[in-house]
Design an enzyme around this catalytic site. Structure first.
Site, short mmCIF file in Angstrom:
data_model
loop_
_atom_site.label_atom_id
_atom_site.label_comp_id
_atom_site.label_asym_id
_atom_site.label_seq_id
_atom_site.Cartn_x
_atom_site.Cartn_y
_atom_site.Cartn_z
N LYS A 109 0.86 -1.20 0.00
CA LYS A 109 0.00 0.00 0.00
C LYS A 109 0.88 1.23 0.00
O LYS A 109 1.68 1.42 0.92
CB LYS A 109 -0.86 0.04 1.26
CG LYS A 109 -1.94 -1.01 1.31
CD LYS A 109 -2.74 -0.77 2.59
CE LYS A 109 -3.32 -2.04 3.11
NZ LYS A 109 -3.70 -1.96 4.51
N GLU A 134 -5.93 -3.74 11.12
CA GLU A 134 -6.33 -2.35 11.41
C GLU A 134 -6.75 -2.16 12.86
O GLU A 134 -7.26 -1.09 13.23
CB GLU A 134 -7.49 -1.93 10.49
CG GLU A 134 -7.12 -1.85 9.03
CD GLU A 134 -6.33 -0.58 8.72
OE1 GLU A 134 -6.82 0.50 9.02
OE2 GLU A 134 -5.21 -0.71 8.19
N1 LIG Z 1 1.77 1.09 3.77
C1 LIG Z 1 1.49 0.56 4.93
O1 LIG Z 1 0.79 -0.43 5.00
C2 LIG Z 1 2.08 1.15 6.16
C3 LIG Z 1 2.14 0.39 7.34
C4 LIG Z 1 2.75 0.95 8.47
C5 LIG Z 1 3.23 2.24 8.42
N2 LIG Z 1 3.13 2.93 7.25
C6 LIG Z 1 3.61 4.31 7.20
O2 LIG Z 1 4.96 4.38 7.63
C7 LIG Z 1 5.17 5.67 8.20
C8 LIG Z 1 5.90 5.53 9.50
O3 LIG Z 1 7.15 4.93 9.24
P1 LIG Z 1 8.37 5.06 10.25
O4 LIG Z 1 7.94 4.68 11.60
O5 LIG Z 1 9.50 4.39 9.62
O6 LIG Z 1 8.60 6.63 10.35
P2 LIG Z 1 9.18 7.70 9.34
O7 LIG Z 1 9.38 7.16 7.98
O8 LIG Z 1 8.32 8.89 9.49
O9 LIG Z 1 10.62 8.00 9.96
C9 LIG Z 1 10.73 8.61 11.23
C10 LIG Z 1 12.05 9.35 11.33
O10 LIG Z 1 13.14 8.42 11.43
C11 LIG Z 1 14.17 8.78 10.53
N3 LIG Z 1 14.93 7.57 10.28
C12 LIG Z 1 14.87 6.71 9.24
N4 LIG Z 1 15.69 5.67 9.44
C13 LIG Z 1 16.31 5.86 10.63
C14 LIG Z 1 17.28 5.13 11.38
N5 LIG Z 1 17.75 3.95 10.96
N6 LIG Z 1 17.70 5.63 12.57
C15 LIG Z 1 17.19 6.80 13.05
N7 LIG Z 1 16.26 7.53 12.38
C16 LIG Z 1 15.84 7.06 11.18
C17 LIG Z 1 13.42 9.43 9.38
O11 LIG Z 1 14.25 10.28 8.65
C18 LIG Z 1 12.34 10.20 10.11
O12 LIG Z 1 12.84 11.43 10.54
C19 LIG Z 1 3.83 6.32 8.34
O13 LIG Z 1 3.66 7.26 7.32
C20 LIG Z 1 2.85 5.19 8.15
O14 LIG Z 1 1.62 5.60 7.60
C21 LIG Z 1 2.59 2.41 6.15
#
Ligand SMILES: NC(=O)c1ccc[n+]([C@@H]2O[C@H](COP(=O)([O-])OP(=O)(O)OC[C@H]3O[C@@H](n4cnc5c(N)ncnc54)[C@H](O)[C@@H]3O)[C@@H](O)[C@H]2O)c1
Length: 390
Positions: free
Chosen positions: A158, A260
């Site tokens: 997604k 969900e």
């Molecule tokens: N498509 C889906 O089914 C699905 C499922 C779950 C989450 N998501 C999406 O994923 C996003 C959340 O992802 P996330 O939790 O990775 O957060 P994020 O992508 O927002 O990253 C959070 C922060 O961590 C930093 N970062 C990246 N790698 C790092 C590392 N190794 N060490 C330290 N910092 C690092 C990033 O630059 C950012 O500032 C949301 O937008 C959510 O909607 C999508």
């Protein structure tokens, strides 16, 4: 490389440098490569693909402490353009999507090009969506660098950006050529982000695997300071817990909706907080609320509500502090924009017992009268606020 389809990793399977390969198992499955300190093998895996040019989209927030030198390695080996983009939720919007697509075209992306998304879940979603749109769809590879990226967002196909009124309102399904998860990247993640990813693992336990809840209760550390070996085991078990659900519904049209759990409340909290509360923090609160809602409806008892609190707050270390500026009325209104609603009613994934969801309507969603949602939400918000003020 080995094919594994069991939840417990065999001894020695994750020695540094060893790659284990399975599949996302989705309706359009992608190979899923997993290991610790396996960046060199990623370069070899890319070399086995055919493309005219590589475009590496790098999340600027991936710190040097990951020890990655992926841009240099790819530039050395391939015709590779590196595009850096700001990381995080603020990048999941149309303006950033348009900018990325235009930059790709300016840099002469073609239908034979390959995009590589290197970063958190937000950048994975952004690049996944861009690759689904450029010339009506080109190939891409996901290299997630966060716990959420490795255990959740890359296992769904997604791709979406957020709208003015809510999360993930605009997107499509687009599967990566492969996913490359190197747990070494997770060592630099802050505790809150790690917990955010593990919230989804706890969720997977509540909706489909009671034994996983016992394992998590014994394994989770509220400080989130895990050894490399624990991080590998936790990440692996988290991935497997989601794959087990996907295996029963690869198209995520039926039972897959149980993923969900806690998200109807969670997405509304995220939308109202405009990025100030992370996805994981919001889903943690969302599950606590969903448990109380199920209890109010007589579906589960107080002990299971308490088990939510124990696992999410005491063991995982997630905060139950209610976010400032979010009141119950606004939350209930925001939930009406949830993409699972039908007509005016808000529908929730709710539990019947630990490890099993209530399914009265045949689609794993429960329609709850608005006044019940309002009553439970108001009570929960007041109690959390009173607790924080005490
Ligand atoms: N498509 C889906 O089914 C699905 C499922 C779950 C989450 N998501 C999406 O994923 C996003 C959340 O992802 P996330 O939790 O990775 O957060 P994020 O992508 O927002 O990253 C959070 C922060 O961590 C930093 N970062 C990246 N790698 C790092 C590392 N190794 N060490 C330290 N910092 C690092 C990033 O630059 C950012 O500032 C949301 O937008 C959510 O909607 C999508």
């Amino acid at each position: 490389m080995t094919n594994l389809d069991f939840p417990r990793a065999p001894a020695g399977a994750f020695a540094p440098g060893r790659v284990v390969t399975s599949s996302t198992g989705l309706a359009e499955p992608s190979p899923l490569h997993f290991g610790f300190d396996v960046e060199g093998q990623l370069v070899d895996a890319l070399a086995a693909e055919s493309f005219d040019r590589l475009f590496l989209v790098v999340d600027e927030g991936v710190p040097e402490a990951t020890g990655s030198s992926l841009p240099e390695r790819l530039e050395d080996r391939f015709d590779c353009r590196v595009l850096r983009v700001p990381g995080g939720e603020a990048s999941k919007r149309f303006a950033r999507l348009e900018e990325l697509c235009e930059r790709l075209v300016e840099a002469e992306v073609s239908k034979r090009s390959l995009l590589v998304a290197f970063g958190g879940g937000a950048i994975g979603n952004l690049v996944g969506l861009a690759s689904g749109l450029v010339y009506r769809g080109i190939r891409y590879v996901e290299v997630p660098t966060t716990m959420t990226g490795q255990t959740d967002s890359t296992l769904s196909n997604k791709q979406a950006v957020n709208g003015r009124l809510g999360k993930n309102h605009f997107g499509l399904y687009h599967s990566p050529l492969f996913v490359w998860s190197d747990v070494r990247y997770l060592r630099s993640e802050p505790a809150t982000a790690r917990r955010g990813g593990l919230v989804e693992t706890v969720k997977n336990g509540f909706v489909s695997d009671a034994a996983l809840l016992d394992w998590l209760a014994a394994t989770l550390d509220p400080s989130a300071a895990y050894s490399d070996a624990s991080l590998v085991e936790l990440t692996w078990r988290s991935i497997q817990s989601k794959l087990a659900i996907i295996a029963r519904d690869p198209g995520e049209k039926g039972e897959g909706l149980i993923l969900e759990y806690g998200h109807t409340f969670g997405h509304a909290i995220e939308a109202l907080r405009r990025g100030e509360t992370s996805h994981g923090e919001a889903v943690a609160l969302g599950m606590l609320l969903a448990a109380e809602l199920a209890c109010e409806l007589g579906l589960i008892d107080e002990r299971l509500v308490e088990r939510h609190r124990h696992l999410i707050v005491d063991r995982l270390g997630a905060s139950a502090v209610w976010p400032a500026g979010v009141d119950a009325e606004a939350l209930v209104v925001a939930m009406r924009r949830d993409n699972k609603r039908t007509g005016a009613a808000t529908r929730f994934v709710l539990l019947a017992e630990a490890g099993r969801c209530h399914d009265p309507e045949g689609d794993f969603l429960v329609t709850v009268p608005p006044e019940v949602v309002m009553r439970v939400t108001s009570r929960f918000v007041e109690r959390q606020r009173a607790g924080a003020a005490a």
